[in-house]
Scaffold this motif. Structure first.
Motif, mmCIF file in Angstrom:
data_model
loop_
_atom_site.group_PDB
_atom_site.id
_atom_site.type_symbol
_atom_site.label_atom_id
_atom_site.label_comp_id
_atom_site.label_asym_id
_atom_site.label_seq_id
_atom_site.Cartn_x
_atom_site.Cartn_y
_atom_site.Cartn_z
ATOM 1 N N GLU A 40 37.867 40.128 41.961
ATOM 2 C CA GLU A 40 38.677 41.116 41.233
ATOM 3 C C GLU A 40 38.055 42.505 41.378
ATOM 4 O OE1 GLU A 40 40.224 38.023 37.790
ATOM 5 O OE2 GLU A 40 38.676 39.481 37.306
ATOM 6 N N GLN A 41 36.733 42.564 41.267
ATOM 7 C CA GLN A 41 35.988 43.809 41.467
ATOM 8 C C GLN A 41 35.033 43.547 42.632
ATOM 9 O OE1 GLN A 41 36.188 46.840 39.762
ATOM 10 N NE2 GLN A 41 34.787 47.547 41.348
ATOM 11 N N THR A 86 44.418 36.698 44.498
ATOM 12 C CA THR A 86 43.752 35.834 43.553
ATOM 13 C C THR A 86 42.343 35.615 44.065
ATOM 14 O OG1 THR A 86 45.844 34.736 43.139
ATOM 15 C CG2 THR A 86 43.849 33.562 42.476
ATOM 16 N N PRO A 87 41.326 35.689 43.199
ATOM 17 C CA PRO A 87 39.973 35.453 43.674
ATOM 18 C C PRO A 87 39.880 34.084 44.356
ATOM 19 C CG PRO A 87 39.935 36.320 41.453
ATOM 20 C CD PRO A 87 41.367 36.026 41.797
ATOM 21 N N GLU A 143 32.774 41.066 40.686
ATOM 22 C CA GLU A 143 33.072 40.456 39.391
ATOM 23 C C GLU A 143 34.395 39.707 39.420
ATOM 24 O OE1 GLU A 143 33.018 43.290 36.201
ATOM 25 O OE2 GLU A 143 30.911 43.808 36.528
ATOM 26 N N VAL A 144 34.418 38.608 38.683
ATOM 27 C CA VAL A 144 35.642 37.852 38.424
ATOM 28 C C VAL A 144 35.634 37.543 36.932
ATOM 29 C CG1 VAL A 144 36.873 35.690 38.821
ATOM 30 C CG2 VAL A 144 35.807 36.881 40.739
ATOM 31 N N ASN A 145 36.720 37.857 36.265
ATOM 32 C CA ASN A 145 36.830 37.683 34.810
ATOM 33 C C ASN A 145 35.695 38.391 34.075
ATOM 34 O OD1 ASN A 145 39.175 36.120 35.046
ATOM 35 N ND2 ASN A 145 37.987 34.248 35.292
ATOM 36 N N GLY A 146 35.277 39.546 34.589
ATOM 37 C CA GLY A 146 34.248 40.339 33.935
ATOM 38 C C GLY A 146 32.827 39.832 34.115
ATOM 39 N N LYS A 147 32.646 38.779 34.918
ATOM 40 C CA LYS A 147 31.308 38.216 35.131
ATOM 41 C C LYS A 147 30.890 38.418 36.585
ATOM 42 C CE LYS A 147 31.803 34.799 31.569
ATOM 43 N NZ LYS A 147 31.793 33.407 31.182
ATOM 44 N N LYS A 151 25.218 37.275 42.937
ATOM 45 C CA LYS A 151 25.627 37.790 41.628
ATOM 46 C C LYS A 151 24.561 38.675 41.005
ATOM 47 C CE LYS A 151 24.602 33.503 39.162
ATOM 48 N NZ LYS A 151 25.216 32.440 38.361
#
Length: 143
Positions: free
Chosen positions: A37-38, A19-20, A124-128, A81
């Motif tokens: 996540e990424q 989990t992030p 990235e987390v949740n695509g962001k 980021k």
């Protein structure tokens, strides 16, 4: 003169198993993830990262002449980021008086090379895009 080769071992997070996890960076209001996540990626991947560091990190002659074994050396930094590297720290085994200057020069070279890196593809987390704390073990091989 001996050729010095730096072998860079990159820590790559396993996607989907964790989990992030985030923490707040000191002096900033943005979360910094320890696992995303990424995971962030150096432009061109791990091979390009190894090549970049081998070209930009110079092993001090004073340590080379003594065949000094640096032991484990790690660079720890944040990849923002926006993909910019910041807050670089280098850790190594405890230093004795004889090699302290040479190792400090070596560590300064590592910090300088990492601070000058091109922008990474951010994590990235949740695509962001998110900031990620990254640890880069560095192994020195005398050849």
């Amino acid at each position: 003169m001996k050729n010095i080769a730096l072998i860079i071992l990159c820590i790559i997070g396993t996607i989907g198993l964790f989990t992030p996890v985030s923490a707040v960076a000191q002096g900033r209001n943005e979360p910094v993830f320890t696992v995303a996540e990424q995971q962030p990626e150096f432009p061109g991947g791990n091979t390009a990262l190894s090549r970049y560091l081998a070209e930009n990190i110079k092993f001090p002659n004073s340590l080379s002449r003594k065949n000094y074994n640096t032991g484990p050396v790690s660079a720890k930094f944040i990849i923002g980021k926006d993909g910019v590297v910041r807050d670089v720290r280098v850790t190594s085994k405890p230093l004795d008086k004889k090699t302290q200057k040479g190792m400090q020069d070596f560590m300064t070279t590592i910090i300088s090379a990492i601070e000058k890196m091109p922008r990474w593809q951010p994590g990235e987390v949740n695509g962001k895009p998110v900031a990620v704390f990254y640890t880069l073990p560095i192994e020195v091989s005398m050849q």
